[in-house]
Enzyme design. Sequence first.
Site, PDB file in Angstrom:
ATOM      1  N   ASN A 237       1.181  -1.436  -0.191  1.00  0.00           N
ATOM      2  CA  ASN A 237      -0.003  -0.035  -0.195  1.00  0.00           C
ATOM      3  C   ASN A 237       0.706   1.014  -0.167  1.00  0.00           C
ATOM      4  O   ASN A 237       1.513   1.658   1.813  1.00  0.00           O
ATOM      5  CB  ASN A 237      -0.520  -0.027   0.958  1.00  0.00           C
ATOM      6  CG  ASN A 237      -1.655   1.485   1.434  1.00  0.00           C
ATOM      7  OD1 ASN A 237      -1.668   2.091   0.422  1.00  0.00           O
ATOM      8  ND2 ASN A 237      -2.685   1.744   2.599  1.00  0.00           N
TER       9      ASN A 237
ATOM     10  N   LYS B   1       0.162   4.502  -0.152  1.00  0.00           N
ATOM     11  CA  LYS B   1      -0.514   4.923   0.538  1.00  0.00           C
ATOM     12  C   LYS B   1      -0.570   6.430  -0.857  1.00  0.00           C
ATOM     13  O   LYS B   1      -0.345   6.327  -2.018  1.00  0.00           O
ATOM     14  CB  LYS B   1       0.279   5.869   1.859  1.00  0.00           C
ATOM     15  CG  LYS B   1      -0.405   4.138   3.059  1.00  0.00           C
ATOM     16  CD  LYS B   1       0.244   5.315   3.808  1.00  0.00           C
ATOM     17  CE  LYS B   1      -0.362   3.044   5.014  1.00  0.00           C
ATOM     18  NZ  LYS B   1      -0.010   3.302   6.163  1.00  0.00           N
TER      19      LYS B   1
ATOM     20  N   GLU C 233      -6.812   4.474   8.137  1.00  0.00           N
ATOM     21  CA  GLU C 233      -6.253   6.085   7.717  1.00  0.00           C
ATOM     22  C   GLU C 233      -7.329   6.963   7.330  1.00  0.00           C
ATOM     23  O   GLU C 233      -8.096   7.588   7.147  1.00  0.00           O
ATOM     24  CB  GLU C 233      -5.498   6.547   7.368  1.00  0.00           C
ATOM     25  CG  GLU C 233      -3.834   5.819   7.303  1.00  0.00           C
ATOM     26  CD  GLU C 233      -2.680   5.418   6.761  1.00  0.00           C
ATOM     27  OE1 GLU C 233      -2.528   5.521   6.113  1.00  0.00           O
ATOM     28  OE2 GLU C 233      -2.056   4.965   7.359  1.00  0.00           O
TER      29      GLU C 233
ATOM     30  N   SER D 248       3.622  -1.992  10.169  1.00  0.00           N
ATOM     31  CA  SER D 248       5.066  -2.171  10.168  1.00  0.00           C
ATOM     32  C   SER D 248       5.077  -3.847   9.683  1.00  0.00           C
ATOM     33  O   SER D 248       6.254  -4.085  10.758  1.00  0.00           O
ATOM     34  CB  SER D 248       5.267  -1.684  11.474  1.00  0.00           C
ATOM     35  OG  SER D 248       4.886  -0.527  11.783  1.00  0.00           O
TER      36      SER D 248
HETATM   37  P1  PGA Z   1       3.136   0.565   7.678  1.00  0.00           P
HETATM   38  O1  PGA Z   1       1.228   0.480   7.038  1.00  0.00           O
HETATM   39  O2  PGA Z   1       3.285  -1.188   6.969  1.00  0.00           O
HETATM   40  O3  PGA Z   1       3.755   1.588   7.066  1.00  0.00           O
HETATM   41  O4  PGA Z   1       2.328   0.312   8.718  1.00  0.00           O
HETATM   42  C1  PGA Z   1       0.926  -0.828   6.994  1.00  0.00           C
HETATM   43  C2  PGA Z   1      -0.791  -0.312   6.014  1.00  0.00           C
HETATM   44  O5  PGA Z   1      -0.924   1.260   6.220  1.00  0.00           O
HETATM   45  O6  PGA Z   1      -1.303  -0.693   5.421  1.00  0.00           O
END
Ligand code: PGA
Length: 272
Positions: A12, A14, A109, A224
Site C-alpha cells: 500500500n 498510500k 486512515e 509495520s
Molecule cells: P505500515 O502501514 O506498514 O507503514 O505500518 C501498513 C498499512 O497502513 O497498510
Amino acid sequence: MQKSPTKVVAGNWKMHGSLEMLAEYVSVLARALSSQRSEATDRAMVVLFPPIGYLVPLSEQLRVCGLQDQIVIGAQDLHPESQGAFTGDMSGAMLRDLGARWVLIGHSERRQYHAEDDQLVARKAAAALAAELTPVICVGETAEQRDSGDAERVVERQIQAVAQALGAEGLQQCLIAYEPVWAIGTGRTATAATAQSMHAAIRAQLAGLTGETDNRIPVLYGGSVKAANAAELFAQRDIGGGLVGGASLDPQEFAAIIAAGDGALSADVTTR
Ligand code: PGA
C-alpha cells in the site's frame, strides 16, 4: 476474481510516489524478483496499491518489465455509488477501467481522516463486488481500544457490519486485513503471537459467519511489516499474508518480504 491459497503480499503506497520513482521501482523489483523467484515452488500473490493516478503508469511499467502476470494492481479506495455528482470520487467500474482488480476498503486512515464508519465501509465493499473488484476489508483497533480490552470486540463489530451487508457468499469473495492502528507506520509491529491470536479470533468469526471451515478467506496482517519480521508473521497458522505500507516503497525491501511469502503456504492449503 482471483483468490489465492498461497500467501498474499500486498503493498500500500498510500500517498507516496511519482512517475520517476515508479519507473525505477518496477525495474529494481523486476530484477530482484527474477533473481530470487526462479526456485520458489509456491509463489506469493503480489498486489500493489498505488495512488489512483498511477494505476495506468504502473500497469504499463509492469508490462515493460515483464511483471504483468506476477503483480496485480488495486486502488486504495472507491465510492459506494456507481456514478453521480460526487466530485473527486471514483467508482468501482472506473477503477476497473484503469486496470485495478483489487481495492482496499476501510483502511484506518480512511476511517480516521475521512470519517468512514462501519456502514460506509460495508456499502463500499458491496460496490466493489458489484464492480468485480476483490475487496480487502481493513479492520483493527486503536491503542485505547486495545488497552481497555476491547480489541476483539471492535474487530468483530467491523467484520460483522460487512458480513451483514454482503451475506456469506459476498464475504467469501473478500479478504480481511487486520491492521492494529497502533502498529501502522509506528515501527511497532504486533508480536507474531499477538497477531496470531487476533487472526485466530477473526477466523473463528468468519467460520461462524460463512459456515466454512477451510479458511478460504485470507486474513492478512498489516502494521509495520518489514523484511525483518515478515517470515515470522507469515509462519503463523492464521496469517494469510501481509499488507505492507512504508516498507513497500523500497523495492528491495518489498522483494525481501515477497521472498518471505514465497513457499510459505498459508493455512488455506495446509488444512485442505
Ligand atoms: P505500515 O502501514 O506498514 O507503514 O505500518 C501498513 C498499512 O497502513 O497498510
